[in-house]
Design a protein around this motif. Structure first.
Motif, short mmCIF file in Angstrom:
data_model
loop_
_atom_site.label_atom_id
_atom_site.label_comp_id
_atom_site.label_asym_id
_atom_site.label_seq_id
_atom_site.Cartn_x
_atom_site.Cartn_y
_atom_site.Cartn_z
N THR A 23 0.84 -1.21 0.00
CA THR A 23 0.00 0.00 0.00
C THR A 23 0.87 1.26 0.00
O THR A 23 0.40 2.33 -0.32
CB THR A 23 -0.94 0.05 1.22
OG1 THR A 23 -0.16 0.12 2.42
CG2 THR A 23 -1.86 -1.16 1.25
N THR A 24 2.16 1.11 0.40
CA THR A 24 3.04 2.27 0.46
C THR A 24 3.94 2.37 -0.76
O THR A 24 4.36 3.47 -1.12
CB THR A 24 3.93 2.24 1.73
OG1 THR A 24 4.67 1.01 1.74
CG2 THR A 24 3.08 2.35 2.97
N THR A 25 4.28 1.25 -1.36
CA THR A 25 5.11 1.25 -2.57
C THR A 25 4.92 -0.08 -3.28
O THR A 25 4.19 -0.95 -2.81
CB THR A 25 6.60 1.51 -2.24
OG1 THR A 25 7.32 1.74 -3.44
CG2 THR A 25 7.20 0.36 -1.46
N ASP A 26 5.58 -0.23 -4.41
CA ASP A 26 5.42 -1.46 -5.19
C ASP A 26 6.74 -2.22 -5.22
O ASP A 26 7.70 -1.86 -4.56
CB ASP A 26 4.93 -1.14 -6.59
CG ASP A 26 5.81 -0.09 -7.27
OD1 ASP A 26 7.03 -0.07 -7.00
OD2 ASP A 26 5.29 0.69 -8.07
N LEU A 27 6.78 -3.28 -5.98
CA LEU A 27 7.96 -4.12 -6.06
C LEU A 27 8.79 -3.82 -7.31
O LEU A 27 9.50 -4.68 -7.81
CB LEU A 27 7.55 -5.60 -6.04
CG LEU A 27 6.82 -6.05 -4.78
CD1 LEU A 27 6.33 -7.48 -4.92
CD2 LEU A 27 7.70 -5.91 -3.56
N LYS A 28 8.71 -2.61 -7.80
CA LYS A 28 9.46 -2.22 -9.00
C LYS A 28 10.91 -1.90 -8.64
O LYS A 28 11.25 -1.64 -7.49
CB LYS A 28 8.81 -1.01 -9.66
CG LYS A 28 7.46 -1.30 -10.26
CD LYS A 28 6.90 -0.09 -10.94
CE LYS A 28 5.52 -0.40 -11.49
NZ LYS A 28 4.87 0.78 -12.02
N ALA A 29 11.75 -1.89 -9.65
CA ALA A 29 13.17 -1.62 -9.47
C ALA A 29 13.42 -0.27 -8.82
O ALA A 29 14.37 -0.12 -8.03
CB ALA A 29 13.89 -1.71 -10.81
N SER A 30 12.58 0.71 -9.09
CA SER A 30 12.78 2.04 -8.51
C SER A 30 12.65 2.03 -6.99
O SER A 30 13.32 2.81 -6.30
CB SER A 30 11.80 3.05 -9.12
OG SER A 30 10.47 2.62 -8.91
N THR A 31 11.84 1.15 -6.46
CA THR A 31 11.72 1.01 -5.01
C THR A 31 13.04 0.56 -4.41
O THR A 31 13.54 1.15 -3.45
CB THR A 31 10.61 -0.01 -4.65
OG1 THR A 31 9.37 0.47 -5.17
CG2 THR A 31 10.51 -0.22 -3.15
#
Length: 121
Positions: A23-31
């Motif tokens: 809910t706070t961020t995703d599992l993308k490379a930018s994270t």
């Protein structure tokens, strides 16, 4: 679902865990790039020196152009060299795995406790 990205500093033996849920961020490379940059800025702030990173080959977390470009930009900004090595597939046992083991053991104790409490009520 809750996720944990852990960094283990071989020089100091310090550990930094980045806990987050979807809910706070995703599992993308930018994270993951953000986690790397946050940690590296903290450790090179007082003493700018070259950095070596050992990573497993996980594409979404470590082995991608987003993380590489973030590390390159930080290296240019701070005038340091950042080298990232990737462990050979099948040979990815690292010190950070001991941290994950401790976390998992302690979480099992907590889950067992909550199961016990809920059955007693």
């Amino acid at each position: 679902m809750v996720h944990n990205f852990t960094i283990y500093n071989l020089g100091t033996k310090n550990v930094e865990c980045y806990w987050f849920d979807e809910t706070t961020t995703d599992l993308k490379a930018s994270t993951y790039a953000s986690f790397y940059i946050d940690y590296l800025k903290k450790i090179i702030e007082d003493c700018p020196k070259d950095v070596v990173i050992y990573s497993d080959g996980c594409t979404s977390q470590n082995r991608n152009v987003v993380v590489s470009n973030a590390l390159l930009l930080l290296a240019i900004e701070k005038n340091i060299v950042i080298t990232q090595f990737f462990l050979e597939k099948g040979h990815t046992q690292m010190e950070v795995d001991s941290v994950h083991s401790i976390i998992e053991r302690n979480l099992k104790k907590v889950v067992k406790y909550f199961c016990l409490v809920s059955t007693l009520r």
